[in-house]
Design a protein around this motif. Structure first.
Motif: not given
Length: 608
Positions: A296-310, A322-325, A338-344
Motif C-alpha cells: 500500500x502507499x498513500x496518495x496522490x492527495x490526503x484522501x487516496x490510498x493505492x493498494x497493489x495485489x499480485x 481507495x478514495x475517501x470524500x 476504483x479498480x484501476x487495473x486488473x492485469x492478466x
C-alpha cells in the motif's frame, strides 16, 4: 596555425579556417566534422558523396559535438527508439531478466586520450562546460503488452477488448436539471427488482452538488431486501475477482478468490493504519500475507490510498485506489474503490475459453439484474454532458467569475501555460486546436478541455496506465467528484503546477543514481563508459518525473564523466519475477535524445 586541411588519397577535400569559422569544399563532396587531435571537437572531415548523401553542400553537424568556440543554436539528435513490447522483441535479457536497449554517443565530447587531460579539465575548472539534454518520451501509445481491465466511478468498466459499460443503481436524476428527484426515485427499481427508497435525511444534507461523493445520493436501493449488487469482473482457473456496488453503483468491496482462500478489500476499512485491517478473510482461508503479495502507499492527495495485489500462482495483478470524500461542512465521510487495473499477464489465457466475467467478454456488457436501467442510462448520458459544463470547468481552471463569453479567452490563456506537448514548439496552438473553443456547442468544448486537462496531469497516472485509460478515469472522477475538487486534488494542469507538485524535474538535483528499492521504476538511465569498458550510471530519470519542458541542463563541474567519456541512454523493461505486473507489462516507450554541448568562448585555446 588557425587552419586545417583534410586530404583523401592525397587530394584536398575540405579546409577549415577556425578564426573565420569558414569551411571550403573541393569537388562534389560534403564535409561532416567530428574531432581532430589538435583542435578538440573541431573538424576532422568525413567525406560523403553528394550522389548518395542527403546532406546539402555545406559542412554539417552529424554528431552532437560542436566547434569549441561556437555554441550552435540547436542540439543534434543522437538517436530514436520506437515503442515496443520487450517480451515480443529480439532484445536479449540480462542477468535480472530485464530487456534493455540504448541510444549511445560512442565518442566523448572531449576525449582525454586524444585531446589531453589538461584541456578537458578546463571544461570543468575554467570554461563552464554545459550540456543540454533533450529527452523526449512519448507515453501516449496504447500498445498492450498484457491484457488490462478496469472498473471505476459509478462504476464504468472497461474490458480487455476496450469495450465499456456502466451500471447505475437507482439513478433518479431529472434529465434537464440533473438533480435527484423523489418522484422519479420512487418509480425506479433496484438491481433485484425492488422499489428504490428515498432518504430524506441525505436529501436535506445535500446542499452543495459536489458533496454527493461524501453524502451519497438520496435515492438508494432497498439494501435490506436486495443486498449489495455484485459483479464478477474476471474469472479464470485459480482466480476470481468480484466487486460489490453500493449507492449510485460506487464500488464498496473487491473480493479475490484463489485456491488458498477468499480475501475482501473493504472501502470503509481501506484507510486503517495497519493495511491488513482493510481486508476481511473468509473462514478456512490461509493468512493473506502467505497467499497474495500486497503493498500500500498513500496518495496522490490526503484522501487516496493505492493498494497493489499480485497473485504469483496465476500472474494476475490488481491495482486499487481507495478514495475517501469529506463534505464541505466536514460532517459526512464516504469511501469507495476504483479498480484501476486488473492485469492478466498471460494473454493466451485471457483470450481462451477458460475465462469468464466482464473483463473477458467481447463487446462487454454488465448483467444489471432487474434494475430500471434503460431510462437511467439515457439520463446518465444527458447529465454527463450537462455536468461537463464549460462554465464549471472554466471556473475551476481560470476564474470563479468565468461565464460562457469568457471560455474562449480563458482556454487560450490556459493553453499558454498548460503542461501538454512540452517538446512541440507549436504546443500552444496544438492545445487550442484540440479544445476548439470557437465551437458553439459549449458542452463539447468542455469535454475536450476536460480531456486536455487530464492529459496535463497525466504525470500522476499510476505506472503502466495507458494515457487513454487515465484520461477516461480522470474525466470520470470529475463527473463523480466535481471539477473544483478534482482540480484541488491534482492541480491546475499548468507547467508551474507540475513543477511545484513534483511532476517534472526542474534541474539535475531532482535526479540521482537509481536505488536498490527503485529497480522496478520505469525510466531511462544516463550512463558513461568507464576505462575498463564497463558502464556506470550517472543518473536515472523516471518516467513519472521527466525533466520540465523535456530539457535538462548539466555542467561539466558536476557531471564531468558525461563530457569526457562515451555516454548512452539506456531503457530497460522490468522482469515479472522481480516487479509488479502492471510495471512489467508496460511497453518500452518511444524516446528520442538530443544533446547540445557548449562552453565559454573566451577559453578557446589548444594545448599546442
Amino acid at each position: 596555425g588557425n587552419a586545417m586541411q583534410v586530404l583523401v588519397n592525397g587530394e584536398e577535400k575540405c579546409s577549415v579556417d577556425f578564426e573565420l569559422n569558414q569551411y571550403a569544399l573541393s569537388g562534389s563532396d560534403v564535409c561532416v566534422y567530428t574531432s581532430s587531435p589538435n583542435y578538440p571537437a573541431a573538424p576532422a572531415c568525413l567525406v560523403y558523396d553528394l550522389d548518395t548523401s542527403p546532406l546539402s553542400r555545406v559542412c554539417q553537424h552529424e554528431s552532437p559535438q560542436q566547434t569549441i568556440c561556437t555554441a550552435p543554436p540547436a542540439g543534434a539528435t543522437v538517436g530514436t527508439c520506437e515503442t515496443m513490447c520487450p517480451a515480443l522483441s529480439d532484445l536479449i535479457s540480462d542477468d535480472n531478466g530485464d530487456r534493455c536497449r540504448s541510444i549511445a554517443m560512442p565518442q566523448p565530447y572531449c576525449d582525454k586520450v586524444v585531446q589531453g587531460n589538461s584541456f578537458c579539465d578546463r571544461l570543468r575548472d575554467q570554461t563552464n562546460g554545459k550540456l543540454i539534454i533533450t529527452l523526449d518520451v512519448d507515453q501516449s501509445s496504447d500498445m498492450e503488452c498484457c491484457q488490462t481491465c478496469s472498473c471505476f466511478g459509478d462504476p464504468e468498466c472497461v474490458a480487455f477488448d476496450g469495450s465499456s459499460d456502466n451500471w447505475l443503481i437507482c439513478d433518479a436524476r431529472e434529465a434537464t436539471s440533473c438533480e435527484v428527484q423523489e418522484d422519479i426515485c420512487l418509480g425506479e427499481l433496484d438491481h433485484m427488482g425492488n422499489a428504490c427508497v428515498w432518504d430524506a435525511q441525505r436529501a436535506a444534507a445535500l446542499v452543495h452538488r459536489t458533496d454527493i461523493g461524501a453524502i451519497g445520493s438520496p435515492c438508494q436501493a432497498n439494501w435490506t431486501a436486495s443486498g449489495l449488487a455484485e459483479m464478477v469482473m474476471y474469472e479464470r482457473p485459480g482466480f476470481k475477482a468480484s466487486i460489490t456496488m453500493g449507492e449510485r453503483g460506487v464500488i464498496e468491496t473487491l473480493e479475490l478468490a484463489v485456491d488458498a482462500g477468499t480475501y475482501t478489500l473493504v472501502a470503509d476499512k481501506c484507510f486503517a493504519k495497519d493495511w491488513e485491517d482493510g481486508w476481511t478473510v473468509a473462514a478456512g482461508s490461509r493468512p493473506l500475507s502467505e497467499v497474495l503479495t500486497v503493498s500500500t502507499s498513500d496518495g496522490p492527495g490526503n484522501d487516496q490510498r493505492t493498494v497493489l495485489v499480485s497473485d504469483i500462482n496465476t500472474g494476475v495483478f490488481v491495482r486499487v485506489s481507495c478514495i475517501e470524500r469529506t463534505s464541505q461542512n466536514k460532517q459526512y465521510t464516504n469511501a469507495r474503490l476504483n479498480v484501476q487495473n486488473l492485469v492478466e499477464t498471460n494473454t493466451e489465457v485471457g483470450t481462451s475459453g477458460s475465462t469468464s466475467g466482464f473483463c473477458a467478454r467481447a463487446n462487454a456488457q454488465i448483467d444489471k439484474g432487474a434494475s430500471t436501467y434503460a431510462r437511467a442510462n439515457e439520463v446518465h448520458e444527458q447529465c454527463q454532458q450537462a455536468f461537463q459544463s464549460a462554465n464549471l470547468l472554466c471556473r475551476a481552471l481560470s476564474s470563479e467569475s468565468c461565464s460562457a463569453s469568457d471560455i474562449r479567452e480563458a482556454s487560450r490563456k490556459w493553453c499558454e501555460v498548460a503542461n501538454v506537448f512540452p517538446s512541440d514548439p507549436d504546443r500552444v496552438k496544438r492545445c487550442n486546436n484540440y479544445i476548439r473553443a470557437r465551437d458553439k456547442d459549449t458542452e463539447k468544448v468542455a469535454q475536450r478541455w476536460a480531456e486536455m486537462y487530464c492529459m496535463s496531469v497525466s504525470g500522476q497516472a499510476p505506472a503502466g496506465t495507458k494515457q487513454s485509460l487515465w484520461v477516461q478515469q480522470c474525466v470520470a472522477q470529475m463527473q463523480t467528484d466535481g471539477y473544483e475538487q478534482t482540480v484541488a486534488l491534482m492541480g491546475d494542469g499548468t507547467v508551474t503546477s507540475a513543477v511545484n507538485s513534483g511532476q517534472c524535474g526542474a534541474d539535475d538535483s531532482f535526479y540521482g543514481k537509481r536505488s536498490e528499492s527503485g529497480q522496478c521504476t520505469p525510466g531511462i538511465s544516463i550512463e558513461y563508459q568507464q576505462t575498463n569498458g564497463m558502464w556506470a550510471e550517472e543518473m536515472f530519470i523516471p518516467l513519472h518525473l521527466l525533466p520540465c519542458n523535456n530539457q535538462l541542463e548539466v555542467s561539466a563541474k558536476d557531471h564531468y564523466n558525461l563530457f569526457t567519456r562515451p555516454i548512452r541512454f539506456t531503457q530497460c523493461s522490468s522482469s515479472l519475477d522481480n516487479c509488479p505486473a502492471d510495471v512489467s507489462c508496460m511497453p518500452l516507450y518511444d524516446f528520442r535524445v538530443d544533446l547540445m554541448f557548449s562552453q565559454d568562448e573566451a577559453q578557446c585555446v589548444s594545448d599546442n
